[in-house]
Design an enzyme around this catalytic site. Structure first.
Site, PDB file in Angstrom:
ATOM      1  N   LEU A  46       0.869  -1.173   0.000  1.00  0.00           N
ATOM      2  CA  LEU A  46       0.000   0.000   0.000  1.00  0.00           C
ATOM      3  C   LEU A  46       0.908   1.226   0.000  1.00  0.00           C
ATOM      4  O   LEU A  46       1.881   1.290   0.753  1.00  0.00           O
ATOM      5  CB  LEU A  46      -0.900   0.026   1.239  1.00  0.00           C
ATOM      6  CG  LEU A  46      -2.107  -0.915   1.263  1.00  0.00           C
ATOM      7  CD1 LEU A  46      -2.768  -0.864   2.635  1.00  0.00           C
ATOM      8  CD2 LEU A  46      -3.107  -0.557   0.181  1.00  0.00           C
ATOM      9  N   ASP A  47       0.596   2.195  -0.848  1.00  0.00           N
ATOM     10  CA  ASP A  47       1.369   3.429  -0.875  1.00  0.00           C
ATOM     11  C   ASP A  47       1.267   4.153   0.461  1.00  0.00           C
ATOM     12  O   ASP A  47       0.301   3.950   1.206  1.00  0.00           O
ATOM     13  CB  ASP A  47       0.856   4.347  -1.981  1.00  0.00           C
ATOM     14  CG  ASP A  47       1.067   3.775  -3.373  1.00  0.00           C
ATOM     15  OD1 ASP A  47       2.028   2.993  -3.544  1.00  0.00           O
ATOM     16  OD2 ASP A  47       0.274   4.093  -4.275  1.00  0.00           O
ATOM     17  N   PRO A  48       2.239   5.028   0.793  1.00  0.00           N
ATOM     18  CA  PRO A  48       2.133   5.812   2.031  1.00  0.00           C
ATOM     19  C   PRO A  48       0.830   6.585   2.132  1.00  0.00           C
ATOM     20  O   PRO A  48       0.284   6.751   3.228  1.00  0.00           O
ATOM     21  CB  PRO A  48       3.349   6.750   1.950  1.00  0.00           C
ATOM     22  CG  PRO A  48       4.354   5.976   1.160  1.00  0.00           C
ATOM     23  CD  PRO A  48       3.552   5.219   0.132  1.00  0.00           C
ATOM     24  N   ALA A  50      -1.997   5.595   1.139  1.00  0.00           N
ATOM     25  CA  ALA A  50      -3.099   4.653   1.338  1.00  0.00           C
ATOM     26  C   ALA A  50      -3.114   4.117   2.770  1.00  0.00           C
ATOM     27  O   ALA A  50      -2.082   3.972   3.416  1.00  0.00           O
ATOM     28  CB  ALA A  50      -2.991   3.497   0.356  1.00  0.00           C
TER      29      ALA A  50
END
Length: 300
Positions: A46-48, A50
């Site tokens: 998960l991206d930061p 997200a």
């Protein structure tokens, strides 16, 4: 347990509710230290930007992490219209702005229908995919852009939860390999104003849902026994496969890598148990034999 410097062999799956602003690897390392675990890995970054469901596999559970990567996912996303960024989300630099046209709900829903089903999607430059051995996001940070081939993905559901003048709140149920940032950008292009991701939350991964997940803050308040109670069995992600029960002698043979004569109607992968203990995955062959496929050692 939390103060011990020794690492332990822990086997199980933690459903973490990743907080905003940290990478998946950072979240993984925090949890690994909290449990004093020898070995751990996550199942899909998960991206930061997200938040949400991030399954963490400890010990032998890392053997099923590859299978969990293939799971379908469900997200809630806020798409900011009228803005394009170099990363596809609001963490990036703005590279274009356009006025947002006035759209009726019917027009929005008609646009979203174009992105439902099997579609081709070009992965973003800011992704971990590799080009000539180098990750795309590394090239992007150097100001480079390379051609990416479109990949076939599936959007099973694309629901409009809310709409305002310059944003859309969507729920997306999709196949593995789907980039929500690319989906948001493509929707913005279809509307004619561009778009980027403002907020993103994963609420489901395979059969696991966000309601089962624990935040780091909640975990930090637990003692050792409570922490261990949060772990899910390594065989839970495999529940869709049929199971077979082995005698003690059969279990010994399987552990030595021997195929067994086995009367079972099912074919393909099966879960193997002995006296309630999960042994691993076996393969029911056409010749009527059960062969070990992937064994688990949950006792060390």
């Amino acid at each position: 347990m939390k103060n011990s410097h020794s690492r332990r062999n822990i086997h199980g799956i933690l459903l973490l509710d990743k907080r905003l602003g940290v990478s998946s690897n950072w979240a993984l390392q925090e949890v690994k230290r909290l449990f004093n675990a020898n070995k751990a890995g996550h199942t899909g970054s998960l991206d930061p930007l997200a938040t949400g469901l991030l399954p963490i596999c400890f010990g032998e559970a890392t053997k099923v992490s590859g299978l969990m990567l293939d799971d379908n996912k469900r997200y809630q996303v806020i798409v900011q219209l009228g803005i394009k960024t170099d990363t596809g989300d609001l963490e990036g630099a703005v590279i274009d702005t356009k006025p947002v046209p006035e759209l009726s709900l019917d027009e929005i829903k008609t646009t979203l229908e174009r992105f439902t089903g099997a579609i081709d999607q070009i992965p973003p430059m800011y992704s971990a995919l590799k080009h000539n051995g180098k990750k795309l996001y590394e090239l992007a940070r150097d100001g480079k852009t390379v051609e990416r081939k479109a990949r076939r993905i599936s959007i099973f559901e694309l629901k409009l939860l809310n709409a305002s003048k310059d944003s859309l709140e969507l729920e997306v149920y999709c196949s593995k390999g789907t980039y929500i940032r690319s989906l948001a950008e493509d929707i913005g292009e279809a509307i004619g104003c561009g778009a980027t991701v403002k907020a993103l939350r994963r609420i489901q991964s395979g059969n696991f849902s966000i309601g089962q997940a624990k935040s780091l803050e909640a975990l930090q308040k637990m003692d050792g026994q409570q922490l261990m109670a949060t772990l899910i069995g390594v065989d839970i992600p495999l529940k869709s496969l049929p199971s077979v029960q082995l005698t003690n002698q059969q279990a010994i043979s399987i552990k030595y890598g021997q195929a067994l004569e086995f009367t079972e109607e099912s074919q393909g992968s099966v879960r193997m148990y002995n006296a309630g203990e999960f042994l691993g995955l076996g393969e029911m062959r056409l010749d009527g034999k059960l062969a070990p496929k992937k064994l688990f050692n949950l006792n060390d």
